[in-house]
Design a protein around this motif. Sequence first.
Motif, short mmCIF file in Angstrom:
data_model
loop_
_atom_site.label_atom_id
_atom_site.label_comp_id
_atom_site.label_asym_id
_atom_site.label_seq_id
_atom_site.Cartn_x
_atom_site.Cartn_y
_atom_site.Cartn_z
N ALA A 179 41.34 38.82 20.35
CA ALA A 179 40.13 38.93 19.44
C ALA A 179 39.87 40.49 19.34
CB ALA A 179 38.60 38.10 19.87
N ILE A 180 39.78 40.96 20.44
CA ILE A 180 39.83 42.70 20.32
C ILE A 180 40.94 43.17 19.59
CG2 ILE A 180 40.03 44.65 21.82
CD1 ILE A 180 38.52 42.97 23.96
N VAL A 181 42.18 42.88 19.78
CA VAL A 181 43.25 43.35 18.84
C VAL A 181 43.00 43.10 17.35
CG1 VAL A 181 45.59 43.08 18.38
CG2 VAL A 181 45.05 43.19 20.64
N ARG A 182 42.33 42.06 16.96
CA ARG A 182 41.98 41.51 15.67
C ARG A 182 40.84 42.52 15.16
NH1 ARG A 182 40.42 35.63 13.88
NH2 ARG A 182 40.46 35.81 11.46
N SER A 183 39.96 42.97 16.06
CA SER A 183 38.86 43.69 15.56
C SER A 183 39.37 45.40 15.16
CB SER A 183 37.84 43.71 16.58
OG SER A 183 37.07 42.40 16.42
N VAL A 184 40.23 45.58 16.34
CA VAL A 184 40.74 47.09 16.28
C VAL A 184 41.60 47.07 14.78
CG1 VAL A 184 42.36 48.69 17.34
CG2 VAL A 184 40.90 47.34 18.60
N SER A 185 42.50 46.01 14.33
CA SER A 185 42.97 46.21 13.24
C SER A 185 42.05 46.16 12.18
CB SER A 185 44.20 45.05 13.53
OG SER A 185 44.75 44.90 12.08
N ALA A 186 41.09 45.10 12.02
CA ALA A 186 40.01 45.05 11.14
C ALA A 186 39.48 46.43 10.70
CB ALA A 186 39.41 43.78 11.25
N PHE A 187 39.05 47.08 11.74
CA PHE A 187 38.39 48.23 11.34
C PHE A 187 38.96 49.54 11.81
CE2 PHE A 187 35.27 45.04 12.79
CZ PHE A 187 34.52 45.00 11.67
N GLY A 188 40.50 49.57 11.59
CA GLY A 188 41.15 50.68 11.45
C GLY A 188 41.42 51.56 12.61
N GLY A 189 41.50 50.78 13.73
CA GLY A 189 41.85 51.23 15.03
C GLY A 189 43.22 51.46 15.19
N HIS A 190 43.85 52.46 16.19
CA HIS A 190 44.90 52.65 16.34
C HIS A 190 45.68 51.91 17.69
CE1 HIS A 190 42.99 56.00 14.06
NE2 HIS A 190 44.19 55.99 13.44
N GLY A 191 44.98 51.08 18.39
CA GLY A 191 45.69 50.55 19.33
C GLY A 191 44.89 50.22 20.67
N VAL A 192 45.19 49.41 21.36
CA VAL A 192 44.51 48.87 22.60
C VAL A 192 45.28 49.11 23.78
CG1 VAL A 192 43.43 46.85 23.75
CG2 VAL A 192 43.56 47.00 21.14
#
Length: 314
Positions: A179-192
């Motif tokens: 779920a965190i990977v999904r949020s990072v992707s949705a809001f333009g993050g660069h990784g986990v």
Amino acid sequence: MAANNRRMSGKKGAQIGSGGKRRRGLEGKGPTPPAEARKGHVKNRLANAKVKQTQRRTAAKSRGKSSSELVVGRNPVFEALRDGVPATALYVQQFIDNDERVRDALKLAADRGGIHLMEAPRPELDRMTNGLNHQGLVLQVPPYEYAHPEDLPAAAYDEGDDPLIVALDGVTDPRNLGAIVRSVSAFGGHGVVVPERRAAGMTAGAWKSSAGTAARTPVARVTNLTRALEAYKKAGITVVGLAADGEHTVGELAALDGPVVIVIGSEGKGLSRLVGETCDYRVSIPMPGGAESLNAGVAAGIVMYEAASRRARR
């Protein structure tokens, strides 16, 4: 004459019935083996110690690598294939009862391509799954290829962006990780970033929860999270930790505008002591409804939304 016979019997040499044993005892035993091969020699002990050391290092490297994962059962296999979980092989039991789930799983595997369809007898599937109730279907998921933690900010700078990274401290549920990977992707993050021990990894469950975003959002694995955060700080990236007793609230922290790593702890324990002390800021999420804590995946979504909103207003 009897006395003479007694004196002759004491002479040296082969006797009747000896079989030539004395003669063979005088034969050479071949060249002397090297010192490394002679038991008890110092060089032999050193050579054995070196072999054992190599074996220990090889075993340690093997433990550090991810291994293939097996998804077993008709519904889990179908759902994994439907949700895009990467797979290398689908094992199907010989003479299986061909119901709708089996047909759908076979069709998905065939349509995706790159998945080997293997027919195997039931005893072999029992052995592969250690006796689990596989229902005649077993999906092999390849090891996840983790990124290096330095790759995440490097990719952001290459795109002309400030790094926006999420690090997890003690999050053990693969569904939360997905779920965190999904949020990072949705809001333009660069990784986990995830720790190597006592933390969730990119399993089939995490892939499913990410809803396919794990294919484009890198996850890095580190041996020591505290050292990784310190390295980010030395590279000019602000480290912000989520904590219920944080000195700031998420909405008022200007640091989210720039290069930042957001650290999220487990729902029960929060941030560990060393990780909390490493953070530049500790922030909280206001909860007027009175809830004590939020699920790690929900908390990540809120902070990522706030960071994305601030960056959009720059």
